[in-house]
Design a protein around this motif. Structure first.
Motif, PDB file in Angstrom:
ATOM      1  N   ALA A   1      52.911 -20.744 -33.086  1.00  0.00           N
ATOM      2  CA  ALA A   1      53.792 -20.004 -32.169  1.00  0.00           C
ATOM      3  C   ALA A   1      54.014 -20.791 -30.881  1.00  0.00           C
ATOM      4  CB  ALA A   1      53.194 -18.632 -31.852  1.00  0.00           C
ATOM      5  N   LEU A   2      52.972 -21.403 -30.353  1.00  0.00           N
ATOM      6  CA  LEU A   2      53.121 -22.192 -29.125  1.00  0.00           C
ATOM      7  C   LEU A   2      54.028 -23.397 -29.358  1.00  0.00           C
ATOM      8  CD1 LEU A   2      49.492 -21.966 -27.729  1.00  0.00           C
ATOM      9  CD2 LEU A   2      51.549 -20.858 -26.800  1.00  0.00           C
ATOM     10  N   ASP A   3      53.951 -23.990 -30.547  1.00  0.00           N
ATOM     11  CA  ASP A   3      54.858 -25.087 -30.887  1.00  0.00           C
ATOM     12  C   ASP A   3      56.307 -24.599 -30.865  1.00  0.00           C
ATOM     13  OD1 ASP A   3      52.771 -26.877 -31.197  1.00  0.00           O
ATOM     14  OD2 ASP A   3      52.717 -26.699 -33.391  1.00  0.00           O
ATOM     15  N   ILE A   4      56.550 -23.434 -31.444  1.00  0.00           N
ATOM     16  CA  ILE A   4      57.897 -22.850 -31.461  1.00  0.00           C
ATOM     17  C   ILE A   4      58.359 -22.563 -30.032  1.00  0.00           C
ATOM     18  CG2 ILE A   4      59.211 -20.778 -32.101  1.00  0.00           C
ATOM     19  CD1 ILE A   4      57.433 -20.710 -34.691  1.00  0.00           C
ATOM     20  N   LEU A   5      57.476 -22.022 -29.219  1.00  0.00           N
ATOM     21  CA  LEU A   5      57.831 -21.642 -27.848  1.00  0.00           C
ATOM     22  C   LEU A   5      57.959 -22.840 -26.904  1.00  0.00           C
ATOM     23  CD1 LEU A   5      55.577 -18.469 -27.587  1.00  0.00           C
ATOM     24  CD2 LEU A   5      58.085 -18.520 -27.721  1.00  0.00           C
TER      25      LEU A   5
ATOM     26  N   VAL B   1      61.741 -15.060 -36.477  1.00  0.00           N
ATOM     27  CA  VAL B   1      61.154 -16.402 -36.462  1.00  0.00           C
ATOM     28  C   VAL B   1      59.672 -16.201 -36.741  1.00  0.00           C
ATOM     29  CG1 VAL B   1      60.709 -18.458 -35.069  1.00  0.00           C
ATOM     30  CG2 VAL B   1      62.844 -17.169 -34.749  1.00  0.00           C
ATOM     31  N   GLU B   2      59.145 -16.918 -37.729  1.00  0.00           N
ATOM     32  CA  GLU B   2      57.772 -16.687 -38.174  1.00  0.00           C
ATOM     33  C   GLU B   2      56.829 -17.793 -37.723  1.00  0.00           C
ATOM     34  OE1 GLU B   2      57.896 -16.290 -42.436  1.00  0.00           O
ATOM     35  OE2 GLU B   2      59.754 -15.134 -42.304  1.00  0.00           O
ATOM     36  N   ALA B   3      55.651 -17.373 -37.259  1.00  0.00           N
ATOM     37  CA  ALA B   3      54.558 -18.301 -36.948  1.00  0.00           C
ATOM     38  C   ALA B   3      53.305 -17.767 -37.630  1.00  0.00           C
ATOM     39  CB  ALA B   3      54.357 -18.410 -35.447  1.00  0.00           C
ATOM     40  N   LYS B   4      52.588 -18.639 -38.296  1.00  0.00           N
ATOM     41  CA  LYS B   4      51.396 -18.220 -39.046  1.00  0.00           C
ATOM     42  C   LYS B   4      50.145 -18.077 -38.189  1.00  0.00           C
ATOM     43  CE  LYS B   4      52.973 -20.184 -43.454  1.00  0.00           C
ATOM     44  NZ  LYS B   4      54.065 -19.304 -43.458  1.00  0.00           N
TER      45      LYS B   4
END
Length: 138
Positions: free
Chosen positions: A42-46, A34-37
């Motif tokens: 990343a916090l949105d994904i988490l 899973v990629e975060a730029k």
């Protein structure tokens, strides 16, 4: 038996993402990336606490929220703090290394210049974590 991992990689360099994808594809064990730029992404994904990743591979030098700022946010969250976070960076700065361990990282990996060495390091890290008993979302 080794488990497949769901890995959140936080990296702003598209070439580094491609290199990691290629390295993981060359390993026998199949892992999901899973990629975060950046740290904000990343916090949105988490935020989806029902669908957390098993481990995080984190670059330190990123825009918006740098790696150390991200770590501080992560480790102050009652659920996210349990996700093993491994720094994957070019920074050999001893202050960065010490600060990351103070915050509570699971490892600090320097990106080698040779691709073969990079694949070897990534494979060792993923083999290690795929054998661990990981805490799933609480």
């Amino acid at each position: 038996m080794k488990e497949s991992l769901k890995i959140l990689v936080i990296e702003d360099d598209a070439i580094e993402i491609m290199k990691l994808q290629r390295a993981i594809a060359s390993i026998e064990q199949r892992h999901t990336l899973v990629e975060a730029k950046n740290g904000e992404h990343a916090l949105d994904i988490l935020n989806d606490k029902d669908n957390l990743t098993d481990i995080i591979l984190l670059d330190l030098n990123m825009p918006k929220i740098n790696g150390i700022e991200f770590l501080n946010i992560l480790k102050n969250d009652d659920i996210l703090k349990y996700i093993p976070t491994i720094i994957l960076t070019t920074s050999s700065n001893q202050r960065d290394l010490l600060e990351c361990y103070k915050i509570g990282i699971a490892g600090y990996i320097l990106k080698p210049l040779k691709y073969e060495d990079y694949v070897m390091k990534v494979e060792k890290v993923l083999n290690y974590w795929s054998c661990n008993e990981l805490i799933k979302a609480l």
